[in-house]
Design a protein around this motif. Structure first.
Motif, PDB file in Angstrom:
ATOM      1  N   VAL A 168       0.088   3.860  46.977  1.00 47.33           N
ATOM      2  CA  VAL A 168       0.264   2.983  48.136  1.00 47.33           C
ATOM      3  C   VAL A 168      -1.037   2.964  48.929  1.00 47.33           C
ATOM      4  O   VAL A 168      -1.640   4.012  49.191  1.00 47.33           O
ATOM      5  CB  VAL A 168       1.426   3.459  49.037  1.00 47.33           C
ATOM      6  CG1 VAL A 168       1.495   2.609  50.307  1.00 47.33           C
ATOM      7  CG2 VAL A 168       2.747   3.388  48.284  1.00 47.33           C
TER       8      VAL A 168
ATOM      9  N   THR B 277       6.136   9.418  42.460  1.00 43.74           N
ATOM     10  CA  THR B 277       6.976   8.240  42.670  1.00 43.74           C
ATOM     11  C   THR B 277       6.314   7.375  43.728  1.00 43.74           C
ATOM     12  O   THR B 277       5.429   7.827  44.472  1.00 43.74           O
ATOM     13  CB  THR B 277       8.377   8.623  43.134  1.00 43.74           C
ATOM     14  OG1 THR B 277       8.277   9.220  44.444  1.00 43.74           O
ATOM     15  CG2 THR B 277       9.034   9.605  42.175  1.00 43.74           C
ATOM     16  N   ILE B 278       6.790   6.136  43.856  1.00 43.30           N
ATOM     17  CA  ILE B 278       6.209   5.264  44.863  1.00 43.30           C
ATOM     18  C   ILE B 278       6.593   5.729  46.264  1.00 43.30           C
ATOM     19  O   ILE B 278       5.821   5.564  47.223  1.00 43.30           O
ATOM     20  CB  ILE B 278       6.612   3.789  44.610  1.00 43.30           C
ATOM     21  CG1 ILE B 278       5.621   2.845  45.326  1.00 43.30           C
ATOM     22  CG2 ILE B 278       8.034   3.512  45.024  1.00 43.30           C
ATOM     23  CD1 ILE B 278       4.216   2.885  44.794  1.00 43.30           C
ATOM     24  N   GLU B 279       7.768   6.353  46.399  1.00 44.71           N
ATOM     25  CA  GLU B 279       8.146   6.902  47.702  1.00 44.71           C
ATOM     26  C   GLU B 279       7.219   8.047  48.092  1.00 44.71           C
ATOM     27  O   GLU B 279       6.774   8.132  49.251  1.00 44.71           O
ATOM     28  CB  GLU B 279       9.599   7.385  47.684  1.00 44.71           C
ATOM     29  CG  GLU B 279      10.052   7.920  49.026  1.00 44.71           C
ATOM     30  CD  GLU B 279      11.444   8.551  48.984  1.00 44.71           C
ATOM     31  OE1 GLU B 279      11.921   8.983  50.055  1.00 44.71           O
ATOM     32  OE2 GLU B 279      12.043   8.615  47.892  1.00 44.71           O
TER      33      GLU B 279
ATOM     34  N   TRP C 295       4.012   6.587  49.194  1.00 45.74           N
ATOM     35  CA  TRP C 295       4.125   6.053  50.551  1.00 45.74           C
ATOM     36  C   TRP C 295       4.018   7.180  51.585  1.00 45.74           C
ATOM     37  O   TRP C 295       3.314   7.041  52.593  1.00 45.74           O
ATOM     38  CB  TRP C 295       5.454   5.316  50.748  1.00 45.74           C
ATOM     39  CG  TRP C 295       5.776   5.158  52.209  1.00 45.74           C
ATOM     40  CD1 TRP C 295       6.620   5.921  52.948  1.00 45.74           C
ATOM     41  CD2 TRP C 295       5.189   4.212  53.114  1.00 45.74           C
ATOM     42  NE1 TRP C 295       6.616   5.520  54.266  1.00 45.74           N
ATOM     43  CE2 TRP C 295       5.748   4.458  54.396  1.00 45.74           C
ATOM     44  CE3 TRP C 295       4.268   3.184  52.971  1.00 45.74           C
ATOM     45  CZ2 TRP C 295       5.401   3.715  55.526  1.00 45.74           C
ATOM     46  CZ3 TRP C 295       3.918   2.435  54.102  1.00 45.74           C
ATOM     47  CH2 TRP C 295       4.484   2.700  55.350  1.00 45.74           C
ATOM     48  N   ASP C 296       4.716   8.280  51.344  1.00 45.10           N
ATOM     49  CA  ASP C 296       4.663   9.401  52.294  1.00 45.10           C
ATOM     50  C   ASP C 296       3.233   9.861  52.516  1.00 45.10           C
ATOM     51  O   ASP C 296       2.812  10.116  53.656  1.00 45.10           O
ATOM     52  CB  ASP C 296       5.518  10.559  51.782  1.00 45.10           C
ATOM     53  CG  ASP C 296       7.010  10.256  51.813  1.00 45.10           C
ATOM     54  OD1 ASP C 296       7.421   9.327  52.535  1.00 45.10           O
ATOM     55  OD2 ASP C 296       7.763  10.954  51.095  1.00 45.10           O
TER      56      ASP C 296
ATOM     57  N   TYR D   8       1.229   7.139  54.493  1.00 46.23           N
ATOM     58  CA  TYR D   8       1.623   7.137  55.908  1.00 46.23           C
ATOM     59  C   TYR D   8       1.076   8.352  56.638  1.00 46.23           C
ATOM     60  O   TYR D   8       0.486   8.241  57.723  1.00 46.23           O
ATOM     61  CB  TYR D   8       3.150   7.092  56.020  1.00 46.23           C
ATOM     62  CG  TYR D   8       3.638   7.304  57.431  1.00 46.23           C
ATOM     63  CD1 TYR D   8       3.523   6.286  58.372  1.00 46.23           C
ATOM     64  CD2 TYR D   8       4.201   8.525  57.820  1.00 46.23           C
ATOM     65  CE1 TYR D   8       3.936   6.492  59.684  1.00 46.23           C
ATOM     66  CE2 TYR D   8       4.627   8.728  59.126  1.00 46.23           C
ATOM     67  CZ  TYR D   8       4.489   7.700  60.063  1.00 46.23           C
ATOM     68  OH  TYR D   8       4.897   7.905  61.347  1.00 46.23           O
TER      69      TYR D   8
ATOM     70  N   LEU E 291       1.299  -1.912  47.113  1.00 46.79           N
ATOM     71  CA  LEU E 291       1.889  -0.916  46.222  1.00 46.79           C
ATOM     72  C   LEU E 291       1.695  -1.373  44.788  1.00 46.79           C
ATOM     73  O   LEU E 291       1.742  -2.577  44.504  1.00 46.79           O
ATOM     74  CB  LEU E 291       3.379  -0.732  46.506  1.00 46.79           C
ATOM     75  CG  LEU E 291       3.817  -0.461  47.951  1.00 46.79           C
ATOM     76  CD1 LEU E 291       4.105  -1.770  48.686  1.00 46.79           C
ATOM     77  CD2 LEU E 291       5.055   0.430  47.997  1.00 46.79           C
TER      78      LEU E 291
ATOM     79  N   VAL F 189       8.972  -2.004  44.896  1.00 48.62           N
ATOM     80  CA  VAL F 189       9.440  -1.323  46.102  1.00 48.62           C
ATOM     81  C   VAL F 189      10.920  -0.973  45.922  1.00 48.62           C
ATOM     82  O   VAL F 189      11.749  -1.858  45.677  1.00 48.62           O
ATOM     83  CB  VAL F 189       9.262  -2.212  47.340  1.00 48.62           C
ATOM     84  CG1 VAL F 189       9.768  -1.489  48.587  1.00 48.62           C
ATOM     85  CG2 VAL F 189       7.794  -2.585  47.509  1.00 48.62           C
TER      86      VAL F 189
ATOM     87  N   THR G 134      11.795   3.729  49.738  1.00 51.47           N
ATOM     88  CA  THR G 134      10.493   3.386  50.297  1.00 51.47           C
ATOM     89  C   THR G 134      10.630   2.258  51.313  1.00 51.47           C
ATOM     90  O   THR G 134       9.983   2.270  52.371  1.00 51.47           O
ATOM     91  CB  THR G 134       9.530   2.964  49.171  1.00 51.47           C
ATOM     92  OG1 THR G 134       9.506   3.984  48.174  1.00 51.47           O
ATOM     93  CG2 THR G 134       8.124   2.748  49.707  1.00 51.47           C
TER      94      THR G 134
ATOM     95  N   LYS H 246      11.743   3.429  54.732  1.00 50.83           N
ATOM     96  CA  LYS H 246      10.679   4.084  55.495  1.00 50.83           C
ATOM     97  C   LYS H 246       9.691   3.054  56.048  1.00 50.83           C
ATOM     98  O   LYS H 246       9.236   3.165  57.193  1.00 50.83           O
ATOM     99  CB  LYS H 246       9.962   5.106  54.614  1.00 50.83           C
ATOM    100  CG  LYS H 246      10.832   6.311  54.280  1.00 50.83           C
ATOM    101  CD  LYS H 246      10.104   7.316  53.393  1.00 50.83           C
ATOM    102  CE  LYS H 246      10.991   8.539  53.144  1.00 50.83           C
ATOM    103  NZ  LYS H 246      10.330   9.568  52.289  1.00 50.83           N
ATOM    104  N   MET H 247       9.382   2.047  55.275  1.00 50.73           N
ATOM    105  CA  MET H 247       8.468   1.012  55.757  1.00 50.73           C
ATOM    106  C   MET H 247       9.109   0.189  56.867  1.00 50.73           C
ATOM    107  O   MET H 247       8.450  -0.229  57.815  1.00 50.73           O
ATOM    108  CB  MET H 247       8.024   0.112  54.597  1.00 50.73           C
ATOM    109  CG  MET H 247       7.100   0.809  53.612  1.00 50.73           C
ATOM    110  SD  MET H 247       6.259  -0.321  52.471  1.00 50.73           S
ATOM    111  CE  MET H 247       7.627  -0.813  51.436  1.00 50.73           C
TER     112      MET H 247
END
Length: 507
Positions: free
Chosen positions: A262, A278-280, A283-284, A287, A301, A305, A309, A312-313
């Motif tokens: 991300v 993972t994509i999550e 993202w963490d 961020y 990304l 999605v 995720t 969270k976005m």
């Protein structure tokens, strides 16, 4: 009777337009496939060969290239000698030319197209007839775009001279673009003596960088799939000038990475990049890299999605989110905010193949190959007594992938697939080092962080500052006349330093 010549590759709206001309007292003249379509619709039409007294020949290469056609187009209606010449040779004036060109650009996009196939799609008679009509636009309607048919019929009723001139300009713009694409195909030299780019307006923008500046977004005729020009906006208000520039930068960054990644961008610079299982997880990391700057950011990304995720976005204010896809439930969550722009974009299959970049300067432009270089462990030269660990090498290579996308002077502090601090666009390199480390040292996982520099250190102060702020490994291109000083400073503090020999300035 007024006469109209119709010869089109794109048959969209053809029969309706032709019927409108007939209703206004025009005789229709046509060629080949166009004539067949009109006849099949029950419309009265005369073949070009009946007008010229000469058959189409050379597999259709010669149809309208004849004095009985071009004299009928080019004759000045207010010049008695011209009209007398037409009368003497029994030539009927042609008042409307409706032609669109062979699909050359579409043909060359086809896989495995041969040169011979491409050459056959170079239109000769069409541009000649259109240019003749456009030159004589005081009297003749030159129609190149089916989208204009309705306006032309209305303009005929009103004898709209301004519209005729507008259409004439469109013809010359169209034929110029057409010729430019042919020239680029026949001679793909990236830096030719004459460079004639072709763009098509994709979107009028509300304003440019600031509200008092007018702007528009143009795209090449067949944009690559990993570009904003070929993306599909699924939700949200229209893109702004700044959105487009930031999104383009974000796409270039995220396209570098193969693991789930991300990218968060503000003002054309990354404010956080995270790589995870993972994509999550990615993202963490993105961020947490800069939770303040990501507010109002542009997000890219490289994986679809998912719901976790998206939730969270959704908790943040974000301007734009780009991804190869959005899971249905994830889209539903993100679309609850009516203004956030959601764009689906496929990423490149060949991200590290250079493409050509063009930027404008006053009175001209600059053109270069993109910076597609990506260093691997094999490209690194250890120049210090301390050797980098395998984990440090991995972090150094990640930081190096990021730093090439940061405005120079650029410094990136990173660890374990996450940016921790970024120093961008400073007039001296030590300033970027200070900015990056001030941000990075606030992170709870800072211990063991590494640092990347887009260009060499002109003196040893950057290395000393990094060492005093707990950086344990550095990657830089090398090449300064004072490299030895920076290396000695690294040895003094027990830092591992590697060089790549490749600079990554981004201005």
């Amino acid at each position: 009777m007024k006469r109209a010549l119709l010869s089109v590759s794109d048959k969209t709206g053809l029969t309706e337009f032709a019927a409108g001309l007939l209703a206004r007292g025009f005789e229709l003249v046509s060629t080949g496939g166009t004539k067949k379509v009109l006849e099949a619709a029950g419309l009265a039409v005369t073949g070009v060969d009946e007008v010229t007294g000469f058959p189409e020949m050379l597999d259709g290469r010669v149809k309208t290239l004849h004095p009985r056609i071009h004299a009928g187009i080019l004759a000045k209606r207010d010049e008695p000698a011209h009209m007398a010449a037409l009368a003497a040779h029994e030539i009927t004036p042609i008042d409307v030319i409706c032609v669109n060109l062979y699909p050359f650009a579409e043909t060359i996009q086809k896989p495995d197209v041969t040169r011979a196939e491409a050459i056959e799609q170079i239109d000769i008679g069409g541009p000649s007839a259109l240019r003749a009509a456009a030159k004589n636009s005081d009297s003749v309607w030159a129609v190149v775009d089916p989208a204009d048919y309705e306006a032309v019929l209305a303009g005929l009723d009103a004898d709209d001279a301004a519209l005729r001139r507008q259409l004439a300009a469109k013809v010359f713009a169209t034929t110029a673009a057409y010729d430019a694409q042919i020239a680029a195909y026949l001679d793909p030299e990236p830096f030719p003596e004459t460079f004639t780019p072709t763009y098509v307006k994709k979107q009028s923008l509300r304003y440019g960088e600031n509200s008092h500046q007018n702007a528009a977004f143009y795209a090449v005729p067949n944009p690559p799939k990993a570009s904003l020009a070929s993306g599909t906006q699924l939700h949200g208000k229209e893109l702004s000038y700044n959105n487009i520039k930031d999104a383009d930068a974000a796409l270039a960054m995220v396209n570098e990475f193969t693991a789930p990644t991300v990218v968060a961008v503000k003002h054309m610079n990354p404010c956080g990049i995270g790589e995870g299982e993972t994509i999550e997880a990615a993202w963490d990391k993105a961020y947490e890299a800069d939770p303040m700057s990501i507010f109002g950011g542009i997000i890219a990304l490289n994986r679809p999605v998912d719901l976790a995720t998206a939730e969270k976005m959704h908790a943040l204010f974000l301007e734009l989110i780009m991804a190869p896809a959005f899971d249905e439930d994830a889209f539903a969550v993100l679309a609850k905010k009516k203004n956030v722009r959601l764009i689906q974009i496929q990423l490149s299959d060949t991200p590290n193949v250079p493409h050509l970049e063009t930027v404008s300067v006053l009175g001209g432009l600059l053109r270069q190959e993109s910076d597609a270089a990506i260093e691997s462990a094999a490209d690194l030269t250890v120049v210090t007594k301390v050797q980098p660990t395998p984990d440090q090498i991995k972090s150094l290579l990640f930081a190096q992938q990021v730093v090439k996308h940061v405005k120079s002077n650029a410094i990136v502090v990173a660890k374990d697939g996450q940016t921790l601090g970024i120093g961008a666009g400073q007039m001296n390199r030590i300033g970027s080092v200070e900015l990056a480390l001030t941000e990075a040292q606030q992170k709870k996982n800072f211990a063991g962080a590494v640092m990347a520099s887009d260009a060499f250190f002109p003196m040893d102060d950057c290395v000393e500052y990094a060492a005093k702020h707990d950086i344990k490994a550095i990657i830089q291109p090398g090449g300064s006349i004072k490299d030895a000083d920076s290396i000695a400073m690294a040895d003094q503090y027990g830092i591992a330093m590697v060089t790549t020999g490749v600079r990554h300035f981004r201005h």
